[in-house]
Design a protein around this motif. Sequence first.
Motif, short mmCIF file in Angstrom:
data_model
loop_
_atom_site.label_atom_id
_atom_site.label_comp_id
_atom_site.label_asym_id
_atom_site.label_seq_id
_atom_site.Cartn_x
_atom_site.Cartn_y
_atom_site.Cartn_z
N THR A 69 1.44 7.30 4.12
CA THR A 69 1.88 8.40 5.23
C THR A 69 2.79 8.52 6.32
O THR A 69 3.99 9.62 6.52
N LEU A 70 3.45 7.24 5.80
CA LEU A 70 5.28 6.83 6.22
C LEU A 70 5.59 7.49 5.04
O LEU A 70 5.80 7.89 3.84
N ASP A 71 7.27 7.27 5.93
CA ASP A 71 8.21 8.18 5.10
C ASP A 71 8.64 6.46 4.66
O ASP A 71 9.53 5.51 4.85
N THR A 72 8.93 6.87 3.16
CA THR A 72 9.68 5.13 2.92
C THR A 72 11.10 5.70 2.38
O THR A 72 11.61 4.61 2.66
N GLY A 73 11.72 6.39 2.58
CA GLY A 73 13.25 7.50 2.43
C GLY A 73 14.13 7.44 0.91
O GLY A 73 14.70 7.32 0.48
N VAL A 74 12.54 7.32 -0.24
CA VAL A 74 12.97 7.40 -1.24
C VAL A 74 13.00 8.54 -1.78
O VAL A 74 12.16 9.44 -1.60
N ASP A 75 14.45 8.99 -3.00
CA ASP A 75 14.48 10.38 -2.85
C ASP A 75 14.59 10.33 -3.88
O ASP A 75 15.35 10.19 -4.96
N ARG A 83 0.28 -1.36 -0.05
CA ARG A 83 -0.16 -0.28 0.17
C ARG A 83 0.65 1.20 0.08
O ARG A 83 0.62 2.26 -1.01
N LEU A 84 1.62 1.14 0.93
CA LEU A 84 2.82 2.37 0.70
C LEU A 84 3.64 2.56 -0.15
O LEU A 84 3.63 3.44 -1.28
N LEU A 85 3.73 1.33 -1.33
CA LEU A 85 5.38 1.14 -1.79
C LEU A 85 4.32 1.71 -2.93
O LEU A 85 4.38 2.58 -3.82
N LEU A 86 2.93 1.75 -3.66
CA LEU A 86 2.53 1.30 -4.42
C LEU A 86 1.82 3.14 -4.57
O LEU A 86 1.78 3.73 -5.87
N ALA A 87 1.51 3.54 -3.58
CA ALA A 87 1.03 4.85 -3.83
C ALA A 87 2.58 5.88 -3.62
O ALA A 87 2.55 6.90 -5.26
N SER A 88 3.77 5.46 -3.43
CA SER A 88 4.77 6.57 -3.28
C SER A 88 5.52 6.20 -4.55
O SER A 88 6.40 6.76 -5.10
N LEU A 89 5.84 5.16 -4.78
CA LEU A 89 7.20 4.47 -5.82
C LEU A 89 6.46 5.16 -7.33
O LEU A 89 7.16 5.94 -7.84
N THR A 90 5.59 5.38 -7.25
CA THR A 90 4.72 5.35 -8.89
C THR A 90 4.58 6.44 -9.22
O THR A 90 5.39 7.34 -9.79
N THR A 91 4.37 7.48 -7.98
CA THR A 91 4.04 8.99 -7.93
C THR A 91 5.67 9.31 -7.85
O THR A 91 5.83 10.36 -8.63
N LEU A 92 6.64 9.23 -7.18
CA LEU A 92 8.38 9.75 -7.16
C LEU A 92 8.44 9.58 -8.37
O LEU A 92 9.42 10.64 -9.11
N ALA A 93 8.04 8.36 -9.43
CA ALA A 93 8.63 8.20 -10.37
C ALA A 93 8.18 9.54 -11.53
O ALA A 93 9.26 9.68 -12.94
N LEU A 94 7.39 9.50 -11.13
CA LEU A 94 6.86 10.43 -12.27
C LEU A 94 7.32 11.86 -12.08
O LEU A 94 6.80 12.42 -13.37
N ILE A 95 6.90 11.93 -11.24
CA ILE A 95 7.60 13.57 -10.64
C ILE A 95 9.12 13.67 -11.29
O ILE A 95 9.36 14.49 -11.64
N VAL A 131 15.13 0.55 -6.98
CA VAL A 131 14.39 1.39 -5.75
C VAL A 131 14.39 -0.16 -4.69
O VAL A 131 14.50 -0.89 -4.91
N PRO A 132 15.47 -0.13 -3.14
CA PRO A 132 15.14 -1.00 -2.41
C PRO A 132 13.98 -1.76 -2.12
O PRO A 132 13.09 -0.86 -1.13
N LEU A 133 14.15 -2.43 -2.11
CA LEU A 133 12.76 -3.37 -1.72
C LEU A 133 13.44 -4.73 -0.60
O LEU A 133 12.90 -5.72 -1.54
N GLY A 134 13.36 -5.17 0.53
CA GLY A 134 13.78 -6.65 1.08
C GLY A 134 14.69 -6.87 0.57
O GLY A 134 15.95 -6.05 0.69
N SER A 135 15.54 -8.03 0.13
CA SER A 135 15.81 -8.32 -0.27
C SER A 135 16.31 -7.92 -2.24
O SER A 135 17.06 -8.52 -2.90
#
Length: 253
Positions: free
Chosen positions: A230-236, A6-18, A88-92
Motif C-alpha cells: 500500500t506504500l508508494d515505492t516511487g517506481v515508474d 513485502r512491498l517490493l515483491l508485490a510492486s516490482l514484479t507487477t510493474l515489470a509485467l505491466i 530499480v534502486p534498492l538500498g545500496s
Amino acid sequence: MRPLSRLLLASLTTLALIAGACASQQKTDGSSGSSGGGDGRQAQSTIEDVPNEGGDVAPTGPEFKAYDAPEGFSIGMPAEPQIARKQVPLGSGTVSTAAYSARAMDVLYSVSIADYPEKLVASRPPEALLNEGRDGLAKEVNGTLKDEKDFTLEGGYPGKAYTVSSPTVGELRARNILVGARMYTLLVLFNPNSGAPAADAFFDSLKLVNPPPPLATAVPDAGTVSDAGTLDTGVDAGTTTVPDAGTRRRKAK
C-alpha cells in the motif's frame, strides 16, 4: 513498518509485467515469431512432458516458438516478444527486472522476472513472497481471485498457480515461481468469453538454464498477512494501464 521485501515483491514484479504488457499492445497479431539469439547453453526442461491424448485433433491455439532470453531461461512465444527492462534502486544495490510479452489471437502472453538480493529473499517464507506477488497483481487490475493452487517445480522451486477475474481487463491466468532469489511471473490475459486454450502450453514451455538451488529461507509464519504493497515505492513503469483483453467480445475481422 512493513518489511521492505513485502512491498517490493508485490510492486516490482507487477510493474515489470505491466511494462511488458503495455509494450506488447503495439505489436500486431500478424507478427512473425522467431527464436531469440541463443548463446549455446543447454536448457533443461522444468516441466514433465504430457502426452497429447487428443490424437489428430487440430490445435486450438497459436504455435509457440522457443525464445531464449539472455537472463537464463527459454519460453514459448507466439510471436517475437516485446521486451522491457528496468534497474530499480534498492538500498545500496539494484533490483533487475525484465518482461517479455507477445499477443496472438486476442490473448496476451507475458513472462517477467525480478532479481532480488538473496539476503532479502532468505528472510521471508516462500509462501509469503508468492502470495504477495499474487495479491499485487490482483490489486493492480482491480481483480478478484477465482482459484489458486500451490505446486513445486522440478528442482524444488516453490510456485503458485492462480486465476484472477478483472472487470477492466478480462481474465488472468498466472503462475509465480521462486527460483533462488528470482521471481518468475507468467501471465496469460484473455477475454473470458473466448478463453485461452493455449495457456497451459505457454506455462509448460518455460525452461530454466543452469538455475541456482532453492534458497534456505525463513520458517513460514502462520501469522503473515499478505499485503499487496500500500506504500508508494516511487517506481515508474511508464504506465499503470494494463491492456484490455476484450471483456466485450470483438467482432471478427
